[in-house]
Design an enzyme around this catalytic site. Structure first.
Site, PDB file in Angstrom:
ATOM      1  CG  HIS A 192      34.155  56.730  42.475  1.00  0.00           C
ATOM      2  ND1 HIS A 192      33.137  57.398  41.847  1.00  0.00           N
ATOM      3  CD2 HIS A 192      34.345  55.606  41.754  1.00  0.00           C
ATOM      4  CE1 HIS A 192      32.737  56.695  40.806  1.00  0.00           C
ATOM      5  NE2 HIS A 192      33.451  55.601  40.741  1.00  0.00           N
ATOM      6  CD  GLU A 434      37.186  37.399  34.559  1.00  0.00           C
ATOM      7  OE1 GLU A 434      37.451  38.067  35.566  1.00  0.00           O
ATOM      8  OE2 GLU A 434      36.648  37.889  33.543  1.00  0.00           O
ATOM      9  CG  ASP A 458      35.833  37.894  39.151  1.00  0.00           C
ATOM     10  OD1 ASP A 458      35.316  38.014  40.274  1.00  0.00           O
ATOM     11  OD2 ASP A 458      35.557  38.644  38.201  1.00  0.00           O
ATOM     12  CB  CYS A 505      45.432  42.224  35.359  1.00  0.00           C
ATOM     13  SG  CYS A 505      43.911  41.299  35.038  1.00  0.00           S
TER      14      CYS A 505
END
Length: 575
Positions: A192, A434, A458, A505
């Site tokens: 964050h 993935e 991943d 992505c």
């Protein structure tokens, strides 16, 4: 500027979180956690301590409201409001009161005790995947203790801030002091705090492990947010080198403004699409500034973590609408809730290998209420945004999972239509590639999907059997491994054969040369962290599609990572 004579030049490496190069003196920040009282109070003192607690809550909320009201920080509103909501949580307030009145604990000890319990529950039930939430709660606890003990930090204006870790609230607060840059020992590029730093364009390096041990107050440092490098006490020649780069950086930023308005096509006219990976609405300011063609990956985990319950469809709808309204007229690809590699619902037994366990679509199919609520929210949202939403399914490994999900989507669609909702009945359904089995059987999976999206983060850890969060073997984790390129090529070819679009992505798309190689492999849609969009676009526009195909051929023939490094180093980009 501090005197650099007789000081040793030190190089520190971390992860780039926000690009940009700055040179300046440092301020060291350590979140103060005052020693809490270890004595008990008398019964007649309880009321006074409860009063102190609510005074601290008022001060903390007032500080957050000031930040919230700052027009320059509008993009951070959701995160600030989440902290305000925690401060106002009646359950938390009642528990602190109970600790004071029933257990005779002083106010600081009561706050420490209740928040320790909250953090323990998060750690036991959710593990490291929810580190962001732990940081937020720790920040609230520490701020309350600082207020109770009247402790304040001493950060100099216009310095580079060095800290062990930072919360989003702290980043926002320190930005008001014209902080030049941020360096942290802990945290990742998707934390964050890092996201907030990027939204404010504060050059940031995270995960250095040892910056607070090596850097002293008022040291001069060079912070390179492009590649995660920090130079402490730079020599004259080092400083001159970076000053030259800063001059180039300023010119490049000006160039980016015009670059982003130009068409997405290679030097010889091959079209491509660049999209943004986001998790929070505040990230869209940079995505829009750099002309992202929509959202290629909208992570949805945080809309659950910021809520007390997961069942509020209206809150989800509001979140999705906020993203779609800010990205008109482009598509938004919403990834279904992916817990990551840890338990989420607090099962009694922990998994020995959580990243190989109950996560993604596996978990969702066994939590039908959670899945249906999310699907309902997405479908309700689609009524106002026809043709602009896509659904992406995480951690797919079997065709049976797709069958089951499609049946559930059909059930939710039928329910909404019967209730009079005017939904988009043709939302494209895509699969994350993935898991190696999906990549190896890409033709089969492509025949059951509207699009495929390769998640290289991943996919790499599963192909190489390397936990990407394990620092002891982090040197083995590299998304540029020859095996990854081979699998991506097979997926791209399967997509072409089945007339199914394929995108990437993962973080691999964020590297300009790797992005060029992906285009050369036949992937024409890339989604990435918004801050790197201009640098990737610049390289893609400056080179020909033929050059990129030749680059891809060399990479596919490579046998080792060293070979890949040499190919990338010797590839002459025409920037």
């Amino acid at each position: 500027m501090s005197n650099q004579l007789d000081k040793k030049e030190i190089f520190i490496s971390g992860a780039p979180a926000c690009p940009g190069i700055v040179i300046g003196d440092t301020s060291l920040y350590q979140r103060v956690r005052p020693n809490v009282s270890d004595t008990q109070i008398a019964d007649d003192e309880a009321e006074d301590h409860i009063h102190k607690f609510y005074e601290a809550l008022d001060v903390a909320e007032e500080e957050l409201q000031v930040l919230l009201g700052n027009s320059e920080l509008e993009e951070s509103a959701d995160l600030i409001q989440t902290q305000i909501a925690i401060l106002k949580d009646p359950e938390m307030q009642d528990r602190v009161e109970q600790e004071i009145s029933a257990n005779n604990k002083p106010v600081d000890s009561a706050v420490e005790s209740i928040f320790r319990n909250y953090l323990q529950v998060i750690q036991e039930n959710h593990g490291g995947a929810f580190q962001n939430k732990s940081v937020d709660i720790s920040d609230i606890r520490d701020r309350l203790l600082q207020i109770i003990h009247n402790k304040r930090d001493d950060i100099k204006e216009g310095t580079i801030l060095v800290a062990r870790e930072l919360s989003p609230r702290e980043v926002i607060s320190f930005s008001n002091r014209n902080i030049k840059g941020l360096i942290t020992d802990q945290g990742g590029a998707t934390s964050h705090a890092a996201i907030i730093a990027r939204s404010m364009n504060i050059p940031t390096v995270v995960g250095t492990q040892k910056a607070t041990e090596v850097i002293n107050f008022d040291d001069e440092v060079v912070l390179d947010g492009r590649n995660g490098e920090v130079v402490v006490n730079p020599k004259k020649e080092t400083r001159q080198k970076y000053e030259h780069l800063i001059t180039q950086q300023s010119k490049r930023k000006a160039d980016f403004e015009s670059l982003c308005k130009k068409p997405n096509e290679t030097f010889d006219g091959k079209a491509f699409s660049l999209q943004a990976n986001i998790e929070f609405a505040e990230e869209l300011s940079i995505a829009n500034k750099y002309q992202a063609e929509g959202v290629g990956l909208l992570r949805t985990e945080s809309i659950y973590l910021s809520r007390k319950h997961f069942k509020n469809v209206d809150q989800q709808v509001a979140f999705y609408k906020s993203i779609l309204e800010l990205t008109t007229p482009h598509q938004v690809t919403i990834r279904l809730f992916d817990v990551g590699g840890d338990k989420f619902f607090g099962d009694e037994e922990k998994e020995q290998n959580p990243f190989l366990g109950w996560r993604g679509i596996r978990m969702l199919l066994e939590q039908p209420e959670l899945l249906k609520n999310q699907l309902r929210a997405i479908l309700e949202t689609s009524a106002d945004f026809m043709g602009r939403i896509r659904i992406l399914v995480p951690m797919v490994s079997t065709i049976d999972e797709i069958y089951k999900l499609k049946n559930i989507i059909g059930e939710v669609q039928k329910e909404l239509l019967n209730q009079g909702f005017d939904i988009d009945k043709n939302i494209p359904l895509g699969l994350m590639v993935e898991v190696p089995s999906v990549a190896l059987k890409a033709d089969l999976f492509a025949s059951h999907a509207d699009f495929l999206s390769v998640g290289t983060n991943d996919l790499t850890q599963y192909v190489l059997a390397v936990d990407r969060g394990n620092e002891r073997i982090s040197n083995l984790y590299d998304q540029r491994h020859p095996a990854i390129w081979r699998l991506i090529k097979e997926v791209a070819e399967a997509g072409e054969r089945n007339e199914v679009p394929v995108s990437v992505c993962g973080e691999l798309a964020s590297d300009p040369i790797a992005a060029s190689c992906l285009i050369g492999l036949g992937i024409d849609t890339l989604s990435m962290n918004a801050v790197v969009l201009p640098s990737v676009k610049q390289v893609l526009r400056s080179n020909s599609y033929i050059d990129m195909q030749q680059l891809a051929e060399k990479v596919l023939d490579a046998g080792t990572l060293d070979d890949i490094d040499n190919i990338f180093s010797n590839w002459e980009t025409k920037e």
